[in-house]
Design a protein around this motif. Structure first.
Motif, PDB file in Angstrom:
ATOM      1  N   GLU A 179       2.087   3.733 -11.758  1.00 58.71           N
ATOM      2  CA  GLU A 179       1.463   2.735 -10.891  1.00 58.71           C
ATOM      3  C   GLU A 179       1.955   2.887  -9.459  1.00 58.71           C
ATOM      4  O   GLU A 179       1.207   2.733  -8.506  1.00 58.71           O
ATOM      5  CB  GLU A 179       1.775   1.327 -11.403  1.00 58.71           C
ATOM      6  CG  GLU A 179       1.005   0.244 -10.677  1.00 58.71           C
ATOM      7  CD  GLU A 179       1.154  -1.116 -11.324  1.00 58.71           C
ATOM      8  OE1 GLU A 179       0.467  -2.055 -10.876  1.00 58.71           O
ATOM      9  OE2 GLU A 179       1.960  -1.262 -12.269  1.00 58.71           O
ATOM     10  N   TRP A 180       3.246   3.182  -9.318  1.00 61.83           N
ATOM     11  CA  TRP A 180       3.790   3.510  -8.005  1.00 61.83           C
ATOM     12  C   TRP A 180       5.080   4.301  -8.175  1.00 61.83           C
ATOM     13  O   TRP A 180       5.669   4.336  -9.254  1.00 61.83           O
ATOM     14  CB  TRP A 180       4.033   2.268  -7.150  1.00 61.83           C
ATOM     15  CG  TRP A 180       5.209   1.425  -7.543  1.00 61.83           C
ATOM     16  CD1 TRP A 180       6.542   1.648  -7.272  1.00 61.83           C
ATOM     17  CD2 TRP A 180       5.181   0.189  -8.288  1.00 61.83           C
ATOM     18  NE1 TRP A 180       7.322   0.646  -7.795  1.00 61.83           N
ATOM     19  CE2 TRP A 180       6.510  -0.265  -8.408  1.00 61.83           C
ATOM     20  CE3 TRP A 180       4.148  -0.572  -8.838  1.00 61.83           C
ATOM     21  CZ2 TRP A 180       6.830  -1.444  -9.086  1.00 61.83           C
ATOM     22  CZ3 TRP A 180       4.470  -1.748  -9.506  1.00 61.83           C
ATOM     23  CH2 TRP A 180       5.802  -2.164  -9.620  1.00 61.83           C
ATOM     24  N   VAL A 181       5.481   4.941  -7.083  1.00 67.47           N
ATOM     25  CA  VAL A 181       6.738   5.685  -7.046  1.00 67.47           C
ATOM     26  C   VAL A 181       7.509   5.254  -5.810  1.00 67.47           C
ATOM     27  O   VAL A 181       6.942   5.191  -4.711  1.00 67.47           O
ATOM     28  CB  VAL A 181       6.498   7.201  -6.998  1.00 67.47           C
ATOM     29  CG1 VAL A 181       7.814   7.947  -6.860  1.00 67.47           C
ATOM     30  CG2 VAL A 181       5.772   7.672  -8.240  1.00 67.47           C
ATOM     31  N   THR A 221      13.275   4.149   1.948  1.00 67.66           N
ATOM     32  CA  THR A 221      12.472   4.316   0.739  1.00 67.66           C
ATOM     33  C   THR A 221      11.006   4.210   1.100  1.00 67.66           C
ATOM     34  O   THR A 221      10.594   3.277   1.795  1.00 67.66           O
ATOM     35  CB  THR A 221      12.819   3.265  -0.331  1.00 67.66           C
ATOM     36  OG1 THR A 221      14.182   3.434  -0.736  1.00 67.66           O
ATOM     37  CG2 THR A 221      11.923   3.428  -1.554  1.00 67.66           C
ATOM     38  N   ALA A 222      10.235   5.178   0.643  1.00 72.89           N
ATOM     39  CA  ALA A 222       8.784   5.173   0.841  1.00 72.89           C
ATOM     40  C   ALA A 222       8.097   4.868  -0.485  1.00 72.89           C
ATOM     41  O   ALA A 222       8.527   5.347  -1.541  1.00 72.89           O
ATOM     42  CB  ALA A 222       8.320   6.521   1.379  1.00 72.89           C
ATOM     43  N   ILE A 223       7.046   4.075  -0.424  1.00 76.06           N
ATOM     44  CA  ILE A 223       6.243   3.751  -1.598  1.00 76.06           C
ATOM     45  C   ILE A 223       5.017   4.664  -1.619  1.00 76.06           C
ATOM     46  O   ILE A 223       4.297   4.769  -0.628  1.00 76.06           O
ATOM     47  CB  ILE A 223       5.782   2.286  -1.566  1.00 76.06           C
ATOM     48  CG1 ILE A 223       6.987   1.337  -1.562  1.00 76.06           C
ATOM     49  CG2 ILE A 223       4.864   1.973  -2.749  1.00 76.06           C
ATOM     50  CD1 ILE A 223       6.624  -0.100  -1.243  1.00 76.06           C
ATOM     51  N   GLU A 224       4.802   5.319  -2.731  1.00 76.00           N
ATOM     52  CA  GLU A 224       3.609   6.135  -2.914  1.00 76.00           C
ATOM     53  C   GLU A 224       2.965   5.761  -4.251  1.00 76.00           C
ATOM     54  O   GLU A 224       3.623   5.238  -5.145  1.00 76.00           O
ATOM     55  CB  GLU A 224       3.943   7.631  -2.883  1.00 76.00           C
ATOM     56  CG  GLU A 224       4.510   8.126  -1.566  1.00 76.00           C
ATOM     57  CD  GLU A 224       3.509   8.088  -0.411  1.00 76.00           C
ATOM     58  OE1 GLU A 224       2.287   7.936  -0.691  1.00 76.00           O
ATOM     59  OE2 GLU A 224       3.936   8.219   0.748  1.00 76.00           O
ATOM     60  N   ARG A 225       1.687   6.026  -4.348  1.00 75.21           N
ATOM     61  CA  ARG A 225       0.946   5.708  -5.573  1.00 75.21           C
ATOM     62  C   ARG A 225       0.202   6.970  -6.044  1.00 75.21           C
ATOM     63  O   ARG A 225      -1.011   7.086  -5.887  1.00 75.21           O
ATOM     64  CB  ARG A 225      -0.009   4.542  -5.329  1.00 75.21           C
ATOM     65  CG  ARG A 225       0.735   3.234  -4.991  1.00 75.21           C
ATOM     66  CD  ARG A 225      -0.192   2.045  -4.864  1.00 75.21           C
ATOM     67  NE  ARG A 225       0.536   0.824  -4.541  1.00 75.21           N
ATOM     68  CZ  ARG A 225       1.086   0.001  -5.434  1.00 75.21           C
ATOM     69  NH1 ARG A 225       0.979   0.279  -6.727  1.00 75.21           N
ATOM     70  NH2 ARG A 225       1.719  -1.091  -5.047  1.00 75.21           N
ATOM     71  N   LEU A 238       0.810  -1.207   0.000  1.00 80.21           N
ATOM     72  CA  LEU A 238       0.000   0.000   0.000  1.00 80.21           C
ATOM     73  C   LEU A 238       0.851   1.269   0.000  1.00 80.21           C
ATOM     74  O   LEU A 238       1.995   1.260   0.460  1.00 80.21           O
ATOM     75  CB  LEU A 238      -0.920   0.005   1.228  1.00 80.21           C
ATOM     76  CG  LEU A 238      -1.918  -1.152   1.331  1.00 80.21           C
ATOM     77  CD1 LEU A 238      -2.667  -1.078   2.645  1.00 80.21           C
ATOM     78  CD2 LEU A 238      -2.889  -1.142   0.159  1.00 80.21           C
ATOM     79  N   ALA A 239       0.260   2.343  -0.509  1.00 76.46           N
ATOM     80  CA  ALA A 239       0.913   3.647  -0.445  1.00 76.46           C
ATOM     81  C   ALA A 239       1.223   3.991   1.003  1.00 76.46           C
ATOM     82  O   ALA A 239       0.415   3.740   1.896  1.00 76.46           O
ATOM     83  CB  ALA A 239       0.013   4.706  -1.049  1.00 76.46           C
ATOM     84  N   GLY A 240       2.412   4.544   1.221  1.00 81.70           N
ATOM     85  CA  GLY A 240       2.839   4.870   2.577  1.00 81.70           C
ATOM     86  C   GLY A 240       3.721   3.819   3.202  1.00 81.70           C
ATOM     87  O   GLY A 240       4.291   4.050   4.276  1.00 81.70           O
ATOM     88  N   SER A 241       3.860   2.672   2.563  1.00 80.05           N
ATOM     89  CA  SER A 241       4.755   1.632   3.079  1.00 80.05           C
ATOM     90  C   SER A 241       6.196   2.124   3.048  1.00 80.05           C
ATOM     91  O   SER A 241       6.589   2.891   2.162  1.00 80.05           O
ATOM     92  CB  SER A 241       4.624   0.353   2.249  1.00 80.05           C
ATOM     93  OG  SER A 241       3.316  -0.178   2.337  1.00 80.05           O
ATOM     94  N   VAL A 242       6.984   1.665   4.024  1.00 83.95           N
ATOM     95  CA  VAL A 242       8.351   2.174   4.199  1.00 83.95           C
ATOM     96  C   VAL A 242       9.331   1.022   4.343  1.00 83.95           C
ATOM     97  O   VAL A 242       9.044   0.027   5.018  1.00 83.95           O
ATOM     98  CB  VAL A 242       8.424   3.081   5.453  1.00 83.95           C
ATOM     99  CG1 VAL A 242       9.866   3.420   5.803  1.00 83.95           C
ATOM    100  CG2 VAL A 242       7.630   4.357   5.234  1.00 83.95           C
ATOM    101  N   VAL A 243      10.492   1.172   3.712  1.00 80.46           N
ATOM    102  CA  VAL A 243      11.580   0.201   3.832  1.00 80.46           C
ATOM    103  C   VAL A 243      12.792   0.904   4.434  1.00 80.46           C
ATOM    104  O   VAL A 243      13.222   1.944   3.939  1.00 80.46           O
ATOM    105  CB  VAL A 243      11.954  -0.397   2.463  1.00 80.46           C
ATOM    106  CG1 VAL A 243      13.086  -1.418   2.631  1.00 80.46           C
ATOM    107  CG2 VAL A 243      10.751  -1.044   1.797  1.00 80.46           C
TER     108      VAL A 243
END
Length: 255
Positions: free
Chosen positions: A148-150, A84-88, A52-57
């Motif tokens: 699709e995602w960033v 790294t953060a995942i955003e959509r 999901l958007a907002g996930s963090v590594v």
């Protein structure tokens, strides 16, 4: 829902459970690793599996950290914040300025911790006193003409690295304090639409460490600033201002 979208946070970071950090930062997923190639690589894998958007590594150490133009480096344990953060995002146009927008948000968020002014060097560096404090890397994955995602990768020097001339945060600043300040700022910047606003342009100008300096790349000439669409504006010897969208900024040695 995919496995990645449903999975629970895992690992520990600076002694704190990832699940606790996910709740602390209101994130759907936090993955914390002692060691990995690059948090960007892991984030892309998770995003492809539906994270999901907002996930963090997070990682304590990177063995193949990634930068612009395919640059790679090793990030030693404990030396910095590698996240790294995942955003959509839905606005493809905003991606043109996302690196600069993230840079401005990060500079504002981290300045109270740094205790000094943080400058921005186009297209993706944060500087303190002329030395690099951190960098930003934005990588988008597209499907049918839409993002699709960033993956938004950020590296911040928490401690001075031996033999490397770079800036670092004060010794009494913890990595969790950095993330507490940084992650909300990144999320807010990633949610913004359109090109740089009047307010953002006004905020970037005094932080722009390149403005008025002479450059040899990505174009030769005097730097006039940054455009609303994220281009570096360079006035050549012929008086023509050219917009540069890609490349590395290299200052002339005598400038």
């Amino acid at each position: 829902m995919s496995v990645a979208a449903a999975r629970t946070s895992e690992g520990r970071y600076d002694g704190v459970d990832a699940a606790v950090l996910a709740a602390r930062w209101r994130r759907p997923l936090v993955v914390a690793m002692a060691r990995t190639t690059s948090t960007m690589d892991v984030a892309h894998e998770l995003a492809a599996d539906g994270a999901l958007a907002g996930s963090v590594v997070l990682a304590d150490e990177q063995t193949a950290g990634r930068g612009r133009a395919g640059k790679r480096w090793t990030s030693a344990p404990g030396q910095g914040v590698w996240v790294t953060a995942i955003e959509r995002p839905r606005d493809a146009g905003a991606l043109e300025v996302l690196s600069l927008r993230i840079g401005l948000a990060a500079a504002r968020a981290l300045e109270p911790l740094a205790g000094r002014a943080i400058g921005i060097k186009w297209p993706n560096d944060l500087l303190v006193g002329g030395a690099k404090l951190g960098g930003i890397l934005v990588e988008a994955r597209w499907r049918e003409g839409s993002p699709e995602w960033v993956a938004i990768g950020i590296g911040i020097n928490a401690r001075p690295a031996p033999g490397i001339s770079a800036a670092a945060l004060p010794d009494d600043v913890t990595r969790l304090e950095v993330l507490d300040a940084l992650l909300p700022a990144v999320a807010s910047a990633a949610a913004a639409s359109g090109h740089l606003s009047d307010a953002e342009m006004a905020a970037i100008e005094p932080r722009d460490v390149a403005r008025t300096r002479l450059a040899t790349a990505p174009a030769a000439g005097r730097i006039e600033g940054i455009s609303r669409t994220g281009e570096l504006l360079v006035r050549g010897d012929d008086g023509v201002v050219r917009g540069c969208r890609s490349g590395s900024l290299i200052f002339r040695e005598d400038a």
